[in-house]
Design an enzyme around this catalytic site. Structure first.
Site, PDB file in Angstrom:
ATOM      1  CG  MET A  78      -1.947  -1.126   1.233  1.00 50.12           C
ATOM      2  SD  MET A  78      -3.033  -1.097   2.672  1.00 50.12           S
ATOM      3  CE  MET A  78      -3.997   0.386   2.367  1.00 50.12           C
ATOM      4  CG  HIS A  79       0.463   3.355   2.473  1.00 47.51           C
ATOM      5  ND1 HIS A  79      -0.856   3.739   2.665  1.00 47.51           N
ATOM      6  CD2 HIS A  79       0.732   2.436   3.444  1.00 47.51           C
ATOM      7  CE1 HIS A  79      -1.336   3.092   3.718  1.00 47.51           C
ATOM      8  NE2 HIS A  79      -0.408   2.288   4.197  1.00 47.51           N
ATOM      9  CG  ASP A 237      -0.050  -5.088   1.770  1.00 52.32           C
ATOM     10  OD1 ASP A 237      -0.828  -4.294   2.332  1.00 52.32           O
ATOM     11  OD2 ASP A 237       1.187  -4.994   1.866  1.00 52.32           O
TER      12      ASP A 237
END
Length: 490
Positions: A78-79, A237
């Site tokens: 992520m991110h 995830d």
């Protein structure tokens, strides 16, 4: 029919092939490099991810009638900030989830915009790993690159874009950008304005289990797959791992011992953590979840084994950590190799050992590493308890979950029952399940999880060991406050 699940991790793309009954027929892993240009920075080249997927899928489906491959679903780290120009070229390496360069931008958002305002707009406050601070950093530090941005996406969305040509993301992954109004499942116009982002630069939003499109002809040819293969929106995830462990609906809990460590608590309604220790995100089943994330979990053990002890005999190093040693260790380890997110939100935090004496050996320090990660996860569990969320059991997944002694340590430090899924492939298995739902094989994520996810065993806490760890946890909790002001000076 068959479904491909992709776990786009920090160190490798792990691909699996699942049939419609949930059996895993093949697994392929393709590694790629991770770069640390400066201390606390972490980057990867998105092209490396796609090269891994392109190399892995033909190998994955070798010997299978490819006409029977129906869908692909991806669970991704992520991110990470991925930016493309008007020619769909990657402008700069992706800035990853565990990158700590955005401390100034994070403080600006939390102090100048304000935590209460951010929480009202997005359901969350700013953390250094989130995507919005990275955009602010790029606007200030790389203005020429910033003006070239035409598409903003997350890591797994780059894979999906290459596969389908559709600029899309799902709500679970978008939740970690600090650009999404999580409660109402829409982009926050005010956050876009604060970050200097135009709506057309952002992807279209989907539920994780929705199909965003099918394979582009050129990609179908490269992979040797039919053009009719549907690509699901996929998930971040942790949400994908929760699906892969059957954690859906109200009251589910999943703990992941991966590169990072998370406690994931699913819910059918949106709630925000007023204490700002836990994230409030959309879940891949269409609901919501709380999540506490520590930046370094199994990666702490990998660092200790690979870089310090210089061994790959992980199980051998843990063999001497017997049951009678649990809760009696006098050495403590703080697991802040990349700073820390939950609950401290401190990119300056650093790892350390404390309590060594002349009789301290490698087994004691190895045990301290395993315990330090478990104590860090306990911090997030305590934050959940303050919200009235008190799970008595949890699913457990991730690479670290393969260690029997680490499972015992974790069950006793958290003092909850841990359930081990039959399939330990986490995000990849969740991605395949989402693909199956996107293809219509199951009417909902909940129905698919009920049919496909099975457990293989449980680990119960021991009351005596858990009691010993209560005292140790109180000591652990006193260490970060004592060292907090020292970390920035290091």
């Amino acid at each position: 029919m068959y479904y491909i699940g992709v776990d786009l991790g920090t160190s490798a793309a792990k691909l699996l092939l699942m049939d419609e009954k949930g059996a895993i027929l093949n697994i392929v892993s393709k590694e790629y490099p991770l770069f640390f240009p400066k201390p606390g920075w972490a980057e990867q080249n998105p092209e490396d991810w796609m090269r891994a997927v392109r190399a892995g899928i033909p190998e994955l489906v070798s010997g299978i009638d490819r006409a029977d491959i129906a869908g692909i679903g991806c669970g991704g780290q992520m991110h990470g900030l991925v930016v493309l120009d008007e020619s769909d070229r990657v402008i700069r390496p992706a800035i990853l989830w565990n990158d700590g360069r955005t401390q100034v931008e994070t403080e600006y958002l939390n102090r100048e915009i304000g935590r209460e305002r951010l929480a009202a707009l997005t359901g969350n406050i700013a953390f250094a790993g989130f995507t919005a601070p990275k955009l602010l950093w790029m606007r200030k530090q790389e203005p020429e690159n910033f003006t070239r941005i035409r598409r903003i996406m997350l890591p797994k969305d780059y894979i999906n874009y290459c596969l389908t040509g559709v600029h899309a993301t799902d709500y679970s992954d978008a939740s970690g950008m600090l650009l999404l109004d999580v409660c109402n499942k829409r982009w926050s116009e005010e956050m876009l304005r604060i970050c200097g982002v135009a709506p057309e630069q952002l992807p279209r939003l989907y539920e994780s289990y929705e199909a965003i499109g099918t394979l582009r002809p050129v990609m179908a040819e490269a992979l040797g797959l039919p053009e009719t293969v549907r690509v699901a929106a996929g998930a971040g995830d942790n949400a994908a791992a929760a699906i892969g462990c059957g954690v859906v609906g109200q009251g589910g809990c999943n703990i992941s011992l991966g590169t990072s460590g998370t406690i994931f608590l699913s819910s059918e309604r949106f709630r925000a953590d007023s204490g700002n220790a836990l994230h409030s995100f959309v879940h891949a089943d269409g609901g919501w979840h709380f999540m506490g994330c520590m930046l370094s979990a199994a990666s702490c053990n990998k660092w200790w084994m690979d870089e310090i002890l210089r061994t790959r005999e992980y199980s051998g190093e843990q063999a001497g950590i017997t049951e009678e040693r649990l809760g009696r260790n006098h050495v403590y380890y703080l697991p802040y190799l990349m700073g820390e997110r939950a609950p401290h939100n401190d990119p300056d935090a650093r790892s350390c050992f404390i309590g060594m004496t002349m009789d301290t050996g490698r087994e004691t320090m190895t045990q301290a590493v395993l315990e330090g990660v478990a104590f860090g996860l306990r911090d997030s569990l305590e934050a959940a308890k303050k919200l009235g969320v008190c799970p008595s059991s949890s699913m457990l997944c991730g690479g670290g979950a393969k260690s029997p002694i680490w499972r015992r340590i974790l069950a006793n430090i958290l003092n909850i029952r841990l359930t081990i899924p039959e399939t330990e492939q986490g995000p990849g298995y969740g991605g395949a399940i989402l693909a199956a739902v996107a293809c219509g094989a199951y009417p909902s994520v909940r129905a698919a999880a009920a049919a496909l996810v099975h457990v293989t065993g449980t680990v119960e806490p021991d009351p005596l060991i858990a009691a010993r760890y209560e005292e140790k946890y109180r000591n652990y909790r006193s260490l970060y406050p004592a060292l907090r002001d020292i970390f920035p000076r290091l």
